[in-house]
Structure formats: structure tokens, C-alpha cells
Write an enzyme that holds these catalytic residues in place. Structure first.
Site, PDB file in Angstrom:
ATOM      1  N   SER A  98       0.825  -1.223   0.000  1.00 55.98           N
ATOM      2  CA  SER A  98       0.000   0.000   0.000  1.00 55.98           C
ATOM      3  C   SER A  98       0.856   1.269   0.000  1.00 55.98           C
ATOM      4  O   SER A  98       1.861   1.362   0.721  1.00 55.98           O
ATOM      5  CB  SER A  98      -0.907   0.005   1.232  1.00 55.98           C
ATOM      6  OG  SER A  98      -1.599   1.231   1.307  1.00 55.98           O
ATOM      7  N   THR A 150      -9.092  -1.915   3.440  1.00 54.06           N
ATOM      8  CA  THR A 150      -8.818  -2.277   2.057  1.00 54.06           C
ATOM      9  C   THR A 150      -9.100  -3.750   1.831  1.00 54.06           C
ATOM     10  O   THR A 150      -9.580  -4.457   2.728  1.00 54.06           O
ATOM     11  CB  THR A 150      -7.381  -1.838   1.654  1.00 54.06           C
ATOM     12  OG1 THR A 150      -7.236  -2.005   0.247  1.00 54.06           O
ATOM     13  CG2 THR A 150      -6.313  -2.638   2.384  1.00 54.06           C
ATOM     14  N   LYS A 157     -13.604  -4.746   2.923  1.00 51.93           N
ATOM     15  CA  LYS A 157     -14.464  -3.555   2.827  1.00 51.93           C
ATOM     16  C   LYS A 157     -15.939  -3.845   3.142  1.00 51.93           C
ATOM     17  O   LYS A 157     -16.662  -2.956   3.570  1.00 51.93           O
ATOM     18  CB  LYS A 157     -14.351  -2.923   1.433  1.00 51.93           C
ATOM     19  CG  LYS A 157     -13.015  -2.227   1.192  1.00 51.93           C
ATOM     20  CD  LYS A 157     -12.996  -1.516  -0.151  1.00 51.93           C
ATOM     21  CE  LYS A 157     -11.639  -0.898  -0.419  1.00 51.93           C
ATOM     22  NZ  LYS A 157     -11.593  -0.135  -1.685  1.00 51.93           N
ATOM     23  N   ASN A 180     -14.614   1.975   3.161  1.00 52.85           N
ATOM     24  CA  ASN A 180     -13.149   2.044   3.076  1.00 52.85           C
ATOM     25  C   ASN A 180     -12.560   3.008   4.106  1.00 52.85           C
ATOM     26  O   ASN A 180     -11.329   3.124   4.200  1.00 52.85           O
ATOM     27  CB  ASN A 180     -12.668   2.420   1.659  1.00 52.85           C
ATOM     28  CG  ASN A 180     -12.888   3.876   1.339  1.00 52.85           C
ATOM     29  OD1 ASN A 180     -13.969   4.398   1.563  1.00 52.85           O
ATOM     30  ND2 ASN A 180     -11.861   4.541   0.822  1.00 52.85           N
ATOM     31  N   ASP A 240     -14.207   6.063  -1.851  1.00 53.07           N
ATOM     32  CA  ASP A 240     -13.815   5.648  -3.216  1.00 53.07           C
ATOM     33  C   ASP A 240     -14.729   6.305  -4.253  1.00 53.07           C
ATOM     34  O   ASP A 240     -14.260   6.789  -5.290  1.00 53.07           O
ATOM     35  CB  ASP A 240     -13.899   4.119  -3.370  1.00 53.07           C
ATOM     36  CG  ASP A 240     -12.745   3.395  -2.689  1.00 53.07           C
ATOM     37  OD1 ASP A 240     -11.654   3.980  -2.573  1.00 53.07           O
ATOM     38  OD2 ASP A 240     -12.940   2.234  -2.275  1.00 53.07           O
ATOM     39  N   GLY A 270     -15.675  -3.795 -15.740  1.00 51.65           N
ATOM     40  CA  GLY A 270     -15.460  -4.366 -14.421  1.00 51.65           C
ATOM     41  C   GLY A 270     -16.730  -4.292 -13.596  1.00 51.65           C
ATOM     42  O   GLY A 270     -17.599  -3.436 -13.835  1.00 51.65           O
ATOM     43  N   ALA A 271     -16.842  -5.211 -12.632  1.00 54.11           N
ATOM     44  CA  ALA A 271     -18.013  -5.225 -11.755  1.00 54.11           C
ATOM     45  C   ALA A 271     -17.622  -5.679 -10.352  1.00 54.11           C
ATOM     46  O   ALA A 271     -18.445  -6.175  -9.600  1.00 54.11           O
ATOM     47  CB  ALA A 271     -19.093  -6.133 -12.337  1.00 54.11           C
ATOM     48  N   GLY A 272     -16.333  -5.504  -9.994  1.00 57.67           N
ATOM     49  CA  GLY A 272     -15.856  -5.860  -8.655  1.00 57.67           C
ATOM     50  C   GLY A 272     -16.101  -4.718  -7.678  1.00 57.67           C
ATOM     51  O   GLY A 272     -16.924  -3.826  -7.930  1.00 57.67           O
ATOM     52  N   ARG A 292     -16.268  -9.501 -17.505  1.00 55.53           N
ATOM     53  CA  ARG A 292     -16.015 -10.896 -17.904  1.00 55.53           C
ATOM     54  C   ARG A 292     -17.108 -11.815 -17.364  1.00 55.53           C
ATOM     55  O   ARG A 292     -17.684 -12.606 -18.100  1.00 55.53           O
ATOM     56  CB  ARG A 292     -14.637 -11.321 -17.359  1.00 55.53           C
ATOM     57  CG  ARG A 292     -14.288 -12.768 -17.614  1.00 55.53           C
ATOM     58  CD  ARG A 292     -12.916 -13.091 -17.065  1.00 55.53           C
ATOM     59  NE  ARG A 292     -12.823 -12.877 -15.606  1.00 55.53           N
ATOM     60  CZ  ARG A 292     -11.737 -13.088 -14.909  1.00 55.53           C
ATOM     61  NH1 ARG A 292     -10.624 -13.482 -15.507  1.00 55.53           N
ATOM     62  NH2 ARG A 292     -11.728 -12.879 -13.605  1.00 55.53           N
TER      63      ARG A 292
HETATM   64  P1  NDP Z   1     -12.014  -6.965  -7.519  1.00 51.11           P
HETATM   65  O1  NDP Z   1     -11.205  -8.194  -7.345  1.00 51.11           O
HETATM   66  O2  NDP Z   1     -13.179  -6.706  -6.630  1.00 51.11           O
HETATM   67  O3  NDP Z   1     -12.575  -6.919  -9.052  1.00 51.11           O
HETATM   68  C1  NDP Z   1     -11.724  -7.214 -10.126  1.00 51.11           C
HETATM   69  C2  NDP Z   1     -12.432  -6.923 -11.437  1.00 51.11           C
HETATM   70  O4  NDP Z   1     -11.496  -7.142 -12.515  1.00 51.11           O
HETATM   71  C3  NDP Z   1     -13.626  -7.825 -11.730  1.00 51.11           C
HETATM   72  O5  NDP Z   1     -14.574  -7.114 -12.482  1.00 51.11           O
HETATM   73  C4  NDP Z   1     -12.982  -8.943 -12.564  1.00 51.11           C
HETATM   74  O6  NDP Z   1     -13.890  -9.582 -13.427  1.00 51.11           O
HETATM   75  C5  NDP Z   1     -12.001  -8.149 -13.396  1.00 51.11           C
HETATM   76  N1  NDP Z   1     -10.882  -8.945 -13.884  1.00 51.11           N
HETATM   77  C6  NDP Z   1      -9.774  -9.301 -13.202  1.00 51.11           C
HETATM   78  N2  NDP Z   1      -8.940 -10.029 -13.989  1.00 51.11           N
HETATM   79  C7  NDP Z   1      -9.562 -10.117 -15.201  1.00 51.11           C
HETATM   80  C8  NDP Z   1      -9.210 -10.718 -16.440  1.00 51.11           C
HETATM   81  N3  NDP Z   1      -8.065 -11.389 -16.589  1.00 51.11           N
HETATM   82  N4  NDP Z   1     -10.059 -10.613 -17.479  1.00 51.11           N
HETATM   83  C9  NDP Z   1     -11.230  -9.935 -17.341  1.00 51.11           C
HETATM   84  N5  NDP Z   1     -11.622  -9.329 -16.194  1.00 51.11           N
HETATM   85  C10 NDP Z   1     -10.799  -9.430 -15.138  1.00 51.11           C
HETATM   86  O7  NDP Z   1     -10.952  -5.767  -7.446  1.00 51.11           O
HETATM   87  P2  NDP Z   1     -11.244  -4.222  -7.147  1.00 51.11           P
HETATM   88  O8  NDP Z   1     -12.512  -3.869  -7.815  1.00 51.11           O
HETATM   89  O9  NDP Z   1     -11.125  -3.947  -5.707  1.00 51.11           O
HETATM   90  O10 NDP Z   1      -9.991  -3.504  -7.857  1.00 51.11           O
HETATM   91  C11 NDP Z   1      -9.883  -3.423  -9.269  1.00 51.11           C
HETATM   92  C12 NDP Z   1      -8.712  -2.498  -9.614  1.00 51.11           C
HETATM   93  O11 NDP Z   1      -8.989  -1.166  -9.188  1.00 51.11           O
HETATM   94  C13 NDP Z   1      -7.384  -2.892  -8.948  1.00 51.11           C
HETATM   95  O12 NDP Z   1      -6.355  -2.767  -9.904  1.00 51.11           O
HETATM   96  C14 NDP Z   1      -7.195  -1.827  -7.871  1.00 51.11           C
HETATM   97  O13 NDP Z   1      -5.839  -1.558  -7.618  1.00 51.11           O
HETATM   98  C15 NDP Z   1      -7.869  -0.635  -8.527  1.00 51.11           C
HETATM   99  N6  NDP Z   1      -8.345   0.348  -7.537  1.00 51.11           N
HETATM  100  C16 NDP Z   1      -7.934   1.644  -7.660  1.00 51.11           C
HETATM  101  C17 NDP Z   1      -8.350   2.593  -6.767  1.00 51.11           C
HETATM  102  C18 NDP Z   1      -7.862   3.994  -6.911  1.00 51.11           C
HETATM  103  O14 NDP Z   1      -8.037   4.781  -5.966  1.00 51.11           O
HETATM  104  N7  NDP Z   1      -7.282   4.383  -8.039  1.00 51.11           N
HETATM  105  C19 NDP Z   1      -9.262   2.273  -5.646  1.00 51.11           C
HETATM  106  C20 NDP Z   1      -9.668   0.876  -5.632  1.00 51.11           C
HETATM  107  C21 NDP Z   1      -9.210  -0.037  -6.539  1.00 51.11           C
HETATM  108  P3  NDP Z   1     -14.744 -10.858 -12.924  1.00 51.11           P
HETATM  109  O15 NDP Z   1     -15.955 -10.310 -12.240  1.00 51.11           O
HETATM  110  O16 NDP Z   1     -15.055 -11.579 -14.174  1.00 51.11           O
HETATM  111  O17 NDP Z   1     -13.849 -11.645 -12.006  1.00 51.11           O
END
Ligand code: NDP
Length: 276
Positions: free
Chosen positions: A19, A66, A70, A91, A106, A130-132, A154
Site C-alpha cells: 500500500s 482495504t 471492505k 473504506n 472511493d 469491471g463489476a468488482g 467478464r
Molecule cells: P475486484 O477483485 O473486486 O474486481 C476485479 C475486477 O477485474 C472484476 O470485475 C474482474 O472480473 C475483473 N478482472 C480481473 N482479472 C480479469 C481478467 N483477466 N479478465 C477480465 N476481467 C478481469 O478488485 P477491485 O474492484 O477492488 O480492484 C480493481 C482495480 O482497481 C485494482 O487494480 C485496484 O488496484 C484498482 N483500484 C484503484 C483505486 C484507486 O483509488 N485508483 C481504488 C480501488 C481499486 P470478474 O468479475 O469476471 O472476475
């Protein structure tokens, strides 16, 4: 100087060694002349409730939460603010006299970074890849700011669930899905971890979809200049990097804990230094 009046802010996550928040927040506290210190604590899942009880018991002023805690911290707090409750993720924790409030910076951090670049989301169409966890904050922020949103992910079920929660559309991560999502869009946000170090040549969006007039925001900040941002610049798009959001979410957290404006330039310099 650390003394008996020093107030502690804790980062709780697992892992936390990577971090940049300790460098960014400690630089901010020093610049503001505040007797605060920010320390990172690796907390395994089984220890989350004990860690939150520790914040209360020791009178620790606040915390950042983090990955992966969360959502897990939420049942142990006294209050969750409306935004964090809607998003389903906390967060930041603020400790006022033993009463712990969970917040989410965030989403407003993303929005502030976007608006700082001159982009006004109201009435515009945005594509969020993305949907994480981070994508949830981004989609809630954009919908709250009056944008329409198409989510491309994905895993279709996660996209469909986020779309249902926010009134967005969900499309598959295919050429046809991207074509449909991008029709009439003026903003693309990468909220996946694709392009994150060490896989720095990966990109979530094939370059053929990039065109002049699109604003491209990549929330990945390690590296600062991702492949997506390089492709977007080459196509003549305006670009915004993840460092801007990182600094804004941290600045908003600083303001909750310290009750005064955050020194954003200092935070940006310290975060960039830690990333380099
Ligand atoms: P999560 O693990 O919750 O979500 C990851 C996402 O990425 C999902 O949508 C996942 O898809 C997708 N993904 C990962 N690998 C692949 C792949 N090979 N192909 C297709 N889709 C993929 O992570 P977070 O949402 O917490 O974080 C995502 C990014 O955001 C990280 O890089 C993190 O560092 C960054 N971030 C930046 C912040 C900032 O302040 N700038 C704050 C918070 C996060 P699936 O659903 O299919 O698994």
C-alpha cells in the site's frame, strides 16, 4: 515527533505491504503539522471483528479498510453512512468517542478526480469495464451524478447484479458488447485489475475501440501509465490515471479524520514517489 498525544490511523487489509497509503497519509499529516501517524496492519479474515474492537478499545481515531475487508467490517460498526450502505462497502472508519462510523470515499474520490479533469458526467453515457468492488463505487458515483452507465464485465452475473442495483445496463465483454456499450458514450472507465503490474501489457479494451472525443479513465495506478492510457493517448483521447482517484479518496479520508482540508499536492507527490 511521536509522543503521548499522537493519534493513530490504522490501515486494515490483507495484504497491506504494497500500500502507498502510509507514505501518502504520513506526508499529509507532517505537512499539515498534525500529530497523527498512519500505520498498516495485515489483518486476516478471522481477525476482522477483533481488529475493529481494537479501534474502539484503544481510541484509535480512524482507519482505512482495504481488500478484502471492505464489506466484512460493516456488521461491526455502529453506523454506516448512506453512501457506503448503498455501495455495500466501507473504506474509511471514523471513531468519535468510541462510536464507529463507516464511510466510502472511493465513490466521491473517483467523481472528484473525474470532475477535476473537466468532465461533467450529468446527462452523459459512460462505459464501466469491471463489476468488482471498485467498479461498484464507480458505477454508484456515476449514476448518482446523473450519467447513464453500461457495465462490461467478464463474469456476466456480477455485471447483471451491479446493473440491477444501480439502474445501469450490462453487456458481455466481447467485441459486440463493447460496440453496443460504446455507442454514444463519452467516458470509458477501466475498473478491472487488467493492466495492473506485473501484467502491464494487458489491456481491458482493444485499441480499435478508442477514438478521439472519448475520455478514458483507468483506475489502475500501478503502473501510473497503463497500456490502456497509452493506447488512448495515441488515439487522441483525453486520459485520467488512477493516481488522481487514489489521492482524492485519501484526501477525503484525511478530512474526515482530521477535520481540516487535506494537502492534496503533498499527497500526490508522496503517492507518486512511493509508486516509483
Ligand atoms: P475486484 O477483485 O473486486 O474486481 C476485479 C475486477 O477485474 C472484476 O470485475 C474482474 O472480473 C475483473 N478482472 C480481473 N482479472 C480479469 C481478467 N483477466 N479478465 C477480465 N476481467 C478481469 O478488485 P477491485 O474492484 O477492488 O480492484 C480493481 C482495480 O482497481 C485494482 O487494480 C485496484 O488496484 C484498482 N483500484 C484503484 C483505486 C484507486 O483509488 N485508483 C481504488 C480501488 C481499486 P470478474 O468479475 O469476471 O472476475
Amino acid at each position: 515527533m511521536i509522543d503521548s498525544n499522537t493519534r493513530l490511523i490504522a490501515l486494515l487489509g490483507d495484504p497491506v505491504a504494497h500500500s502507498v497509503s502510509p507514505a501518502m497519509q504520513n506526508a499529509a499529516f507532517a505537512a499539515a503539522g498534525l500529530n497523527f501517524v498512519y500505520l498498516a496492519f495485515p489483518v486476516p479474515a478471522a481477525a476482522v471483528s477483533g481488529a475493529v474492537a481494537g479501534l474502539r478499545g484503544l481510541g484509535i481515531r480512524g482507519a482505512n479498510i482495504t481488500i478484502p475487508h471492505k464489506t466484512a467490517v460493516m456488521p461491526f460498526l455502529d453506523r454506516i453512512d448512506d453512501q457506503a450502505r448503498r455501495i455495500g462497502a466501507v473504506n474509511v472508519i471514523l471513531n468519535d468517542g468510541g462510536r464507529l462510523t463507516g464511510c466510502n470515499t472511493d465513490a466521491p474520490g473517483f467523481l472528484a478526480a473525474l470532475k477535476c479533469s473537466g468532465f461533467e458526467p450529468s446527462g452523459k453515457k459512460a462505459v464501466v469495464i469491471g463489476a468488482g468492488g471498485a467498479a461498484r463505487a464507480v458505477v454508484f458515483a456515476l449514476r448518482g451524478a446523473g450519467a447513464s452507465v453500461a457495465i462490461v464485465n467478464r463474469t456476466r452475473e456480477t455485471a447483471a447484479s451491479l446493473a440491477a442495483d444501480t439502474g445501469a445496463a450490462a453487456l458481455p465483454m466481447t467485441d459486440a458488447g463493447f460496440s453496443e456499450a460504446l455507442a454514444g458514450a463519452s467516458l470509458v472507465v477501466n475498473a478491472t485489475s487488467i493492466g495492473l503490474s506485473p501484467d502491464i501489457e494487458a489491456t481491458p479494451l482493444p485499441a480499435k475501440f478508442l477514438r478521439q472525443g472519448l475520455v478514458v479513465f483507468d483506475i489502475v495506478y500501478r503502473p501510473q501509465q497503463t497500456r490502456l492510457l497509452r493506447d488512448a493517448e495515441a488515439a487522441g483521447c483525453q486520459t485520467i490515471g488512477g493516481l488522481e482517484m487514489l489521492v482524492e479518496q485519501g484526501a477525503l479520508a484525511f478530512e474526515l479524520w482530521a477535520g481540516q482540508p487535506a494537502p492534496r499536492d503533498v499527497m500526490s507527490g508522496a503517492a507518486a514517489g512511493a509508486l516509483a
